[in-house]
Design an enzyme around this catalytic site. Structure first.
Site, PDB file in Angstrom:
ATOM      1  N   HIS A 120      16.958 -35.198  16.289  1.00  2.00           N
ATOM      2  CA  HIS A 120      18.102 -35.929  16.853  1.00  2.00           C
ATOM      3  C   HIS A 120      19.164 -35.024  17.459  1.00  2.00           C
ATOM      4  CE1 HIS A 120      17.339 -39.690  14.084  1.00  2.00           C
ATOM      5  NE2 HIS A 120      16.243 -39.236  14.698  1.00  2.00           N
TER       6      HIS A 120
ATOM      7  N   ASP B  70       9.994 -44.173  20.711  1.00  6.15           N
ATOM      8  CA  ASP B  70      11.366 -43.947  21.159  1.00  6.15           C
ATOM      9  C   ASP B  70      11.962 -42.682  20.561  1.00  6.15           C
ATOM     10  OD1 ASP B  70      11.378 -45.268  18.598  1.00  6.15           O
ATOM     11  OD2 ASP B  70      13.522 -45.672  18.856  1.00  6.15           O
TER      12      ASP B  70
ATOM     13  N   ASP C  89      10.367 -35.998  17.077  1.00  7.28           N
ATOM     14  CA  ASP C  89      10.541 -37.251  16.347  1.00  7.28           C
ATOM     15  C   ASP C  89      10.485 -38.397  17.350  1.00  7.28           C
ATOM     16  OD1 ASP C  89      11.200 -39.242  14.544  1.00  7.28           O
ATOM     17  OD2 ASP C  89      13.307 -38.645  14.367  1.00  7.28           O
TER      18      ASP C  89
ATOM     19  N   ASP D 290       5.487 -39.409  10.705  1.00  8.65           N
ATOM     20  CA  ASP D 290       6.871 -39.411  11.191  1.00  8.65           C
ATOM     21  C   ASP D 290       7.774 -38.556  10.316  1.00  8.65           C
ATOM     22  OD1 ASP D 290       9.066 -40.119  12.757  1.00  8.65           O
ATOM     23  OD2 ASP D 290       9.406 -42.014  11.712  1.00  8.65           O
TER      24      ASP D 290
ATOM     25  N   HIS E 250       6.167 -43.718  16.275  1.00 10.29           N
ATOM     26  CA  HIS E 250       7.057 -44.450  17.187  1.00 10.29           C
ATOM     27  C   HIS E 250       7.286 -43.686  18.487  1.00 10.29           C
ATOM     28  CE1 HIS E 250      10.800 -42.100  16.332  1.00 10.29           C
ATOM     29  NE2 HIS E 250      10.342 -42.025  15.106  1.00 10.29           N
TER      30      HIS E 250
ATOM     31  N   GLU F 120      12.119 -47.606  16.749  1.00  5.10           N
ATOM     32  CA  GLU F 120      12.262 -47.197  15.352  1.00  5.10           C
ATOM     33  C   GLU F 120      13.604 -46.540  15.098  1.00  5.10           C
ATOM     34  OE1 GLU F 120      11.917 -44.483  11.827  1.00  5.10           O
ATOM     35  OE2 GLU F 120      12.431 -44.027  13.912  1.00  5.10           O
ATOM     36  N   GLU F 121      14.079 -45.773  16.065  1.00  5.81           N
ATOM     37  CA  GLU F 121      15.312 -45.009  15.875  1.00  5.81           C
ATOM     38  C   GLU F 121      16.557 -45.892  15.751  1.00  5.81           C
ATOM     39  OE1 GLU F 121      15.424 -42.101  15.058  1.00  5.81           O
ATOM     40  OE2 GLU F 121      13.748 -40.982  15.921  1.00  5.81           O
TER      41      GLU F 121
END
Length: 407
Positions: free
Chosen positions: A379, A80, A141, A198, A78, A175-176
């Protein structure tokens, strides 16, 4: 490894934060900025059909080079980054030959990546570690996953002795924020099975994830002058606090492994109205149903106390455990384990304590377990990636293609 480092840094610098509050598709238009770059990079590698659709999904195919009847494999990552921390103006920092001591990410803000706090760092001595400058997340990520897929495709395209059928690639937006598979085009992505790249720690191989639901509670209060509030006022903010106090203390910070949880995602309010949102997670579907029932039970108790029309509950399922879809085709797990073994990586079957595009895509008909990327502390400002482990992830992807046969 330098090509992999350069590619990752190139992608990490592109601002692609998604938004949980946006209703647009994708949730932020900036994600398409990376999508455009990826399309051009894919074409340069030789995937001539590379394109981005109007919803921000990038698709491409590395065409077959054999007449053999081999499985068609797909790889997914992903674009994002999480809205939990800033993803704008990412400035990656390379720390070569890590010595096992604290890494000062940002001296001014006193952001220190320490093995005393992050135990896995102790195993990275001698490795090359990439961090941000401490003012943003890094974006490993999942831009590490994107870079690893891209470098793998480049290698396979150059080495025609590696026989393969069509290899499908998709880079998804959003995705997030749980929307990465909302508009995934199964008809366009014709793989027999796929892998999301991922994961995190080296060796992770995941085909179990939480069953997930969201619970949103609206509370309607009754606002009157506090001097005349006796037996009249209903303070919605207080009721929200009361509601949360009745939720079992099975929260993320107290659970691990296969233990599910209730997570208070947000709580806000005033006297006349308040809102609470939870995410509910359980590896067992019956366990998720029990958690949903508990939320409804609490609501019913407070409805009896304050009025049925003052507590409004909305519970929606988000995604399901992909284990059910993977177990009938466990050869794709065996294929990944063999690929890791050939790369001198010890495979570790672990559950995903979260969600993944692969879970929903598995329920769309394409079994899609998850592979490690070599990224950690996602994150947040302490996020980092280990270059040697990213290189191993690249090798695993290549080995999957090398070892593929028609099962």
């Amino acid at each position: 490894m330098q090509d992999l480092i350069n590619r990752f840094i190139k992608y990490a610098k592109v601002h692609t934060t998604s938004s949980e509050y946006s209703e647009s598709v994708p949730t932020t238009e900036i994600q398409k900025d990376l999508g455009k770059i990826l399309v051009e990079d894919l074409k340069q590698i030789g995937l001539e059909d590379a394109h981005m659709d109007e919803k921000g999904y990038v698709y491409a195919t590395l065409k077959s080079n054999t007449d053999k009847n081999l499985n068609k494999i797909g790889f997914i990552a992903h674009m994002d980054t999480s809205p939990a921390a800033s993803g704008e103006n990412v400035n990656p920092q390379i720390h070569k030959n890590y010595d096992g001591n604290d890494i000062v990410i940002n001296s001014e803000k006193n952001i220190i990546l320490s093995p005393k706090e992050f135990n896995l760092l102790k195993d990275k001595v001698g490795k090359t570690i990439i961090t941000s400058d401490g003012t943003t997340l890094l974006g490993a990520d999942d831009k590490a996953g994107i870079a690893e897929i891209m470098e793998s495709l480049k290698y396979i395209a150059k080495h025609q002795e590696i026989e393969h059928s069509d290899i499908y690639v998709c880079f998804t937006p959003d995705e997030e924020v749980g929307k990465g598979a909302d508009f995934f085009d199964v008809d366009k992505f014709k793989a027999d099975f796929a892998y999301t790249v991922d994961g995190g720690e080296i060796g992770e191989l995941e085909y179990e994830n939480f069953n997930a639901a969201s619970a949103n509670i609206k509370i309607i209060g009754k606002s009157v002058h506090p001097g005349y509030a006796y037996n009249v006022m209903i303070n919605a903010a207080s009721v929200a606090s009361e509601f949360n106090s009745m939720v079992p203390n099975e929260v993320p910070e107290n659970t691990q492994g296969y233990e599910g949880f209730y997570m208070l995602n947000s709580i806000s309010g005033e006297v006349d109205k308040a809102e609470i949102s939870y995410i509910l997670r359980d590896f067992d579907l019956n366990g998720l149903e029990k958690r949903k029932s508990k939320i409804r039970e609490i609501a019913k108790t407070l409805q009896q106390k304050y009025g049925e029309d003052r507590i409004i509950v909305d519970i929606k399922d988000s995604y399901y455990n992909m284990k059910e879809k993977i177990e009938p085709v466990m050869y794709i797990i065996d294929l990944a384990k063999k690929a890791m073994d050939d790369a001198d990586v010890e495979a570790r079957i672990v559950p995903i304590r979260g969600g993944t595009d692969g879970a929903r895509i598995s329920y769309m008909g394409i079994p899609t377990p998850n592979l490690f990327t070599g990224g950690y502390n996602f994150h947040g400002y302490y996020e980092y990636a280990v270059v040697e482990e990213m290189e191993k992830a690249k090798s695993v992807i290549i080995n999957i293609v090398k070892n593929n046969k028609n099962y």
